[in-house]
Design a protein around this motif. Sequence first.
Motif, PDB file in Angstrom:
ATOM      1  N   SER A  83       0.831  -1.214   0.000  1.00  0.00           N
ATOM      2  CA  SER A  83       0.000   0.000   0.000  1.00  0.00           C
ATOM      3  C   SER A  83       0.860   1.257   0.000  1.00  0.00           C
ATOM      4  O   SER A  83       0.514   2.251  -0.642  1.00  0.00           O
ATOM      5  CB  SER A  83      -0.954   0.003   1.200  1.00  0.00           C
ATOM      6  N   LYS A  84       1.986   1.236   0.700  1.00  0.00           N
ATOM      7  CA  LYS A  84       2.869   2.406   0.735  1.00  0.00           C
ATOM      8  C   LYS A  84       3.640   2.547  -0.580  1.00  0.00           C
ATOM      9  O   LYS A  84       3.910   3.668  -1.020  1.00  0.00           O
ATOM     10  CB  LYS A  84       3.816   2.342   1.936  1.00  0.00           C
ATOM     11  N   ALA A  85       3.994   1.440  -1.223  1.00  0.00           N
ATOM     12  CA  ALA A  85       4.611   1.524  -2.552  1.00  0.00           C
ATOM     13  C   ALA A  85       3.621   2.142  -3.539  1.00  0.00           C
ATOM     14  O   ALA A  85       3.993   2.995  -4.363  1.00  0.00           O
ATOM     15  CB  ALA A  85       5.062   0.137  -3.025  1.00  0.00           C
ATOM     16  N   ALA A  86       2.358   1.753  -3.431  1.00  0.00           N
ATOM     17  CA  ALA A  86       1.324   2.343  -4.286  1.00  0.00           C
ATOM     18  C   ALA A  86       1.125   3.817  -3.956  1.00  0.00           C
ATOM     19  O   ALA A  86       0.925   4.646  -4.855  1.00  0.00           O
ATOM     20  CB  ALA A  86       0.007   1.577  -4.132  1.00  0.00           C
ATOM     21  N   LEU A  87       1.199   4.185  -2.684  1.00  0.00           N
ATOM     22  CA  LEU A  87       1.093   5.588  -2.287  1.00  0.00           C
ATOM     23  C   LEU A  87       2.246   6.405  -2.871  1.00  0.00           C
ATOM     24  O   LEU A  87       2.040   7.544  -3.308  1.00  0.00           O
ATOM     25  CB  LEU A  87       1.073   5.719  -0.765  1.00  0.00           C
ATOM     26  N   LYS A  92       3.869  10.433  -7.020  1.00  0.00           N
ATOM     27  CA  LYS A  92       4.546  10.785  -8.277  1.00  0.00           C
ATOM     28  C   LYS A  92       3.516  11.202  -9.327  1.00  0.00           C
ATOM     29  O   LYS A  92       3.702  12.211 -10.023  1.00  0.00           O
ATOM     30  CB  LYS A  92       5.394   9.608  -8.769  1.00  0.00           C
ATOM     31  N   CYS A  93       2.435  10.450  -9.442  1.00  0.00           N
ATOM     32  CA  CYS A  93       1.372  10.789 -10.407  1.00  0.00           C
ATOM     33  C   CYS A  93       0.760  12.150 -10.083  1.00  0.00           C
ATOM     34  O   CYS A  93       0.518  12.956 -10.988  1.00  0.00           O
ATOM     35  CB  CYS A  93       0.296   9.712 -10.416  1.00  0.00           C
ATOM     36  N   GLN A  94       0.502  12.412  -8.809  1.00  0.00           N
ATOM     37  CA  GLN A  94      -0.037  13.709  -8.412  1.00  0.00           C
ATOM     38  C   GLN A  94       0.930  14.829  -8.802  1.00  0.00           C
ATOM     39  O   GLN A  94       0.504  15.881  -9.280  1.00  0.00           O
ATOM     40  CB  GLN A  94      -0.304  13.743  -6.900  1.00  0.00           C
ATOM     41  N   SER A 144      11.115  22.783  -2.773  1.00  0.00           N
ATOM     42  CA  SER A 144      10.908  23.673  -3.909  1.00  0.00           C
ATOM     43  C   SER A 144      10.527  22.833  -5.127  1.00  0.00           C
ATOM     44  O   SER A 144      10.359  21.614  -5.023  1.00  0.00           O
ATOM     45  CB  SER A 144      12.170  24.488  -4.194  1.00  0.00           C
ATOM     46  N   GLU A 145      10.438  23.485  -6.258  1.00  0.00           N
ATOM     47  CA  GLU A 145       9.999  22.822  -7.486  1.00  0.00           C
ATOM     48  C   GLU A 145      10.825  21.582  -7.807  1.00  0.00           C
ATOM     49  O   GLU A 145      10.296  20.596  -8.304  1.00  0.00           O
ATOM     50  CB  GLU A 145      10.059  23.823  -8.649  1.00  0.00           C
ATOM     51  N   LYS A 146      12.112  21.608  -7.494  1.00  0.00           N
ATOM     52  CA  LYS A 146      12.982  20.469  -7.797  1.00  0.00           C
ATOM     53  C   LYS A 146      12.605  19.219  -6.992  1.00  0.00           C
ATOM     54  O   LYS A 146      12.971  18.109  -7.362  1.00  0.00           O
ATOM     55  CB  LYS A 146      14.450  20.821  -7.560  1.00  0.00           C
ATOM     56  N   ASP A 147      11.858  19.396  -5.917  1.00  0.00           N
ATOM     57  CA  ASP A 147      11.510  18.280  -5.044  1.00  0.00           C
ATOM     58  C   ASP A 147      10.174  17.628  -5.359  1.00  0.00           C
ATOM     59  O   ASP A 147       9.875  16.561  -4.837  1.00  0.00           O
ATOM     60  CB  ASP A 147      11.485  18.760  -3.586  1.00  0.00           C
ATOM     61  N   THR A 148       9.360  18.258  -6.199  1.00  0.00           N
ATOM     62  CA  THR A 148       8.042  17.682  -6.454  1.00  0.00           C
ATOM     63  C   THR A 148       8.190  16.298  -7.089  1.00  0.00           C
ATOM     64  O   THR A 148       9.047  16.073  -7.934  1.00  0.00           O
ATOM     65  CB  THR A 148       7.153  18.614  -7.305  1.00  0.00           C
ATOM     66  N   GLY A 149       7.392  15.369  -6.603  1.00  0.00           N
ATOM     67  CA  GLY A 149       7.432  14.004  -7.104  1.00  0.00           C
ATOM     68  C   GLY A 149       8.468  13.123  -6.431  1.00  0.00           C
ATOM     69  O   GLY A 149       8.646  11.980  -6.826  1.00  0.00           O
ATOM     70  N   THR A 150       9.136  13.626  -5.392  1.00  0.00           N
ATOM     71  CA  THR A 150      10.165  12.833  -4.736  1.00  0.00           C
ATOM     72  C   THR A 150       9.616  12.104  -3.517  1.00  0.00           C
ATOM     73  O   THR A 150       8.521  12.375  -3.039  1.00  0.00           O
ATOM     74  CB  THR A 150      11.365  13.716  -4.304  1.00  0.00           C
ATOM     75  N   PHE A 151      10.428  11.183  -3.023  1.00  0.00           N
ATOM     76  CA  PHE A 151      10.145  10.407  -1.822  1.00  0.00           C
ATOM     77  C   PHE A 151      11.298  10.729  -0.864  1.00  0.00           C
ATOM     78  O   PHE A 151      12.442  10.360  -1.111  1.00  0.00           O
ATOM     79  CB  PHE A 151      10.093   8.926  -2.184  1.00  0.00           C
ATOM     80  N   LEU A 152      10.988  11.465   0.194  1.00  0.00           N
ATOM     81  CA  LEU A 152      12.002  11.956   1.125  1.00  0.00           C
ATOM     82  C   LEU A 152      11.742  11.437   2.534  1.00  0.00           C
ATOM     83  O   LEU A 152      10.616  11.084   2.869  1.00  0.00           O
ATOM     84  CB  LEU A 152      11.979  13.495   1.165  1.00  0.00           C
ATOM     85  N   ASP A 153      12.803  11.454   3.359  1.00  0.00           N
ATOM     86  CA  ASP A 153      12.607  11.118   4.762  1.00  0.00           C
ATOM     87  C   ASP A 153      12.563  12.387   5.607  1.00  0.00           C
ATOM     88  O   ASP A 153      12.678  13.495   5.077  1.00  0.00           O
ATOM     89  CB  ASP A 153      13.666  10.122   5.260  1.00  0.00           C
ATOM     90  N   TRP A 154      12.396  12.232   6.916  1.00  0.00           N
ATOM     91  CA  TRP A 154      12.236  13.347   7.844  1.00  0.00           C
ATOM     92  C   TRP A 154      13.470  14.245   7.926  1.00  0.00           C
ATOM     93  O   TRP A 154      13.398  15.324   8.484  1.00  0.00           O
ATOM     94  CB  TRP A 154      11.872  12.820   9.231  1.00  0.00           C
ATOM     95  N   GLU A 155      14.575  13.792   7.335  1.00  0.00           N
ATOM     96  CA  GLU A 155      15.790  14.608   7.307  1.00  0.00           C
ATOM     97  C   GLU A 155      16.033  15.243   5.939  1.00  0.00           C
ATOM     98  O   GLU A 155      17.019  15.920   5.746  1.00  0.00           O
ATOM     99  CB  GLU A 155      17.005  13.760   7.704  1.00  0.00           C
ATOM    100  N   GLY A 156      15.134  14.981   4.995  1.00  0.00           N
ATOM    101  CA  GLY A 156      15.276  15.536   3.655  1.00  0.00           C
ATOM    102  C   GLY A 156      16.079  14.666   2.711  1.00  0.00           C
ATOM    103  O   GLY A 156      16.350  15.053   1.572  1.00  0.00           O
ATOM    104  N   ASN A 157      16.458  13.473   3.151  1.00  0.00           N
ATOM    105  CA  ASN A 157      17.195  12.554   2.283  1.00  0.00           C
ATOM    106  C   ASN A 157      16.246  11.860   1.324  1.00  0.00           C
ATOM    107  O   ASN A 157      15.124  11.505   1.704  1.00  0.00           O
ATOM    108  CB  ASN A 157      17.912  11.478   3.119  1.00  0.00           C
ATOM    109  N   VAL A 158      16.690  11.680   0.089  1.00  0.00           N
ATOM    110  CA  VAL A 158      15.882  10.948  -0.884  1.00  0.00           C
ATOM    111  C   VAL A 158      15.841   9.479  -0.479  1.00  0.00           C
ATOM    112  O   VAL A 158      16.874   8.882  -0.187  1.00  0.00           O
ATOM    113  CB  VAL A 158      16.462  11.106  -2.309  1.00  0.00           C
ATOM    114  N   VAL A 159      14.636   8.920  -0.456  1.00  0.00           N
ATOM    115  CA  VAL A 159      14.462   7.499  -0.195  1.00  0.00           C
ATOM    116  C   VAL A 159      14.286   6.835  -1.558  1.00  0.00           C
ATOM    117  O   VAL A 159      13.493   7.304  -2.389  1.00  0.00           O
ATOM    118  CB  VAL A 159      13.221   7.229   0.691  1.00  0.00           C
ATOM    119  N   SER A 160      15.023   5.783  -1.796  1.00  0.00           N
ATOM    120  CA  SER A 160      14.928   5.120  -3.106  1.00  0.00           C
ATOM    121  C   SER A 160      13.559   4.478  -3.270  1.00  0.00           C
ATOM    122  O   SER A 160      12.948   4.020  -2.302  1.00  0.00           O
ATOM    123  CB  SER A 160      16.043   4.088  -3.271  1.00  0.00           C
TER     124      SER A 160
END
Length: 161
Positions: A83-87, A92-94, A144-160
């Motif tokens: 369910s979280k992978a689908a989220l 990303k779609c949003q 900012s705009e560069k971050d839209t569609g990303t998956f981040l953690d509470w520290e701002g790190n990109v989560v794969s």
Amino acid sequence: MVKSNTLDTETLEDMSEVYTTNTIGPLLMGQAFLPLLKKAAQGSPGSGLSCSKAAMVNISSIGGSISSFFGWDIVEAAAYRCSKAALNMLSKCQSLAYKEHGILCVALHPGWVQTDLGAAAGHPPPMTVDESVQGMLKVLSSLSEKDTGTFLDWEGNVVSW
């Protein structure tokens, strides 16, 4: 919502309930608030995307990362992970659909937090609610705009993904 079934004992009912809560719920909330978010984005000065303008922030989990197997040895939680992978894909779609309207969209992993859900696996989570919230607020304020569609953690790190 988490159901602690193993992959062998997963049921249609539990999978559907978890998916409805963790994926379909955020989809419907996004749809419900979309007119207000569009209005907020149009009424905000400046260009670009930010949380101070208009944003959809979906609370995800590292458990939804296909490349990470964090916690698998503690609890499989296949329905939750799926369910979280689908989220994450929904986020990303949003981001693709709503960028033109000035709405920033991200998936955010709050960390392993000391909540009833966080402790459900029988191991004490390392992070307090306050630490998680403080971190997420800091991340949200810097998006900012560069971050839209990303998956981040509470520290701002990109989560794969």
